[in-house]
Write an enzyme that holds these catalytic residues in place. Structure first.
Site: not given
Length: 319
Positions: A139, A163, A300
């Site tokens: 992220s 992700d 995620h």
């Protein structure tokens, strides 16, 4: 109800708690055999007086081994989010608390964007590693990792982005994180935080969510519990005053420029139910045709949803 050792009503004192006490349970829960690695907390004072903190891990058989893999977490998380992945990895590793997170200092300017955070990470790599790293970022950490690899290529031998892409739709699935943090800034107990994380589908298993909450929160002098990271306070402020929300749209241009400048091999790992859509993954492939991609079952936060699978995948790149 959380186990007794996680509950605030049994007199747990945060400062006296061993932050590595969860490792045996994590290993057993995930079927990871063998001697546990040695973990230690590191702290570095930066030129402006801020503190940057990290966890250094080494296999029990080679306790002095220098890190080969460095991990950067996502917004609102901390270095401990990688613990189970590192257990499965089996290699010497470094997991950094990004500024504003974990035991690292908050930034007065609240500038938690890749171009600003990358120099701190580069400083940490120079201080705590002795060779180019497999740099893994999830992220926000993925965007920071790309900026580090672009600006200091001598520190990175391979880049793994988890992700996230610079073109991710901020109004899409990523809104889940903003909504999660845009709640109260303090809570009566950690149990409340655990239930909130689980209600948003975050944290992995209930046991993992309990560990994650404990290691990502602290008790205030008044007995209330708050997140360690700055993002919860910023998200609450932005939710209350949307007109004050800063313009931090660095994803489309800065992020793609960083990735284009990376000379190390690049791999995108995304969750089957994560934030990166098929269309966004296709865009990533079109812009970076030499990059590899992999998909793991999970959301995620793959380091929490599929830590063993992720650790074993990274081990293939790690040596």
């Amino acid at each position: 109800m959380a186990p007794a050792y996680l509950r605030d009503d049994v007199g747990v004192i945060d400062d006296d708690f061993d932050e590595f006490a969860f490792l045996p349970a994590q290993a057993a829960e995930n079927g990871i055999d063998g001697a546990l690695p040695r973990g230690e907390r590191l702290n570095l004072t930066l030129e402006d007086g801020r503190t940057l903190s990290a966890l250094r891990w080494a296999p029990a058989s080679t306790p002095d081994a220098a890190p080969q893999v460095t991990f950067l977490h996502g917004a609102g998380l901390n270095a401990h989010t990688w613990d189970t992945t590192i257990l499965a990895l089996g290699l010497p590793a470094l997991a950094i608390d990004l500024p504003g997170h974990g035991d690292s200092s908050w930034r007065d300017d609240a500038a938690y964007v890749a171009p600003v955070l990358a120099p701190d990470v580069a400083t940490a790599l120079r201080a705590w590693t002795d060779g180019p790293q497999l740099l893994v970022g999830q992220s926000l950490g993925g965007l920071v990792a790309a900026a580090v690899a672009a600006s200091t290529p001598e520190l990175v031998r391979e880049l793994v982005v988890i992700d996230i892409t610079p073109g991710i739709d901020p109004a899409g699935n990523a809104q889940q994180i903003a909504q999660f943090f845009a709640g109260p800034t303090n809570w009566a107990s950690r149990d409340e935080l655990v239930q909130r994380a689980l209600s948003f589908g975050l944290g992995g298993s209930p046991a993992a969510a309990e560990r994650g909450v404990f290691l990502n929160s602290r008790m205030r002098p008044d007995g209330r519990v708050e997140w360690k990271h700055h993002f919860a306070h910023l998200a609450a402020m932005m939710a209350a005053h949307p007109e004050a929300t800063p313009a931090t749209a660095v994803l489309d241009e800065t992020g793609w420029d960083d990735l284009a400048a990376v000379t190390a091999p690049i791999t995108l790992v995304r969750g089957e139910h994560g934030f990166v859509t098929d269309a966004e993954a296709a865009d990533f492939a079109a812009r970076l045709p030499a990059a590899r991609q992999a998909v793991l079952t999970g959301g995620h936060n793959l380091q929490e949803d599929a830590p063993v699978a992720l650790g074993r995948l990274l081990a293939q790149h790690g040596e």
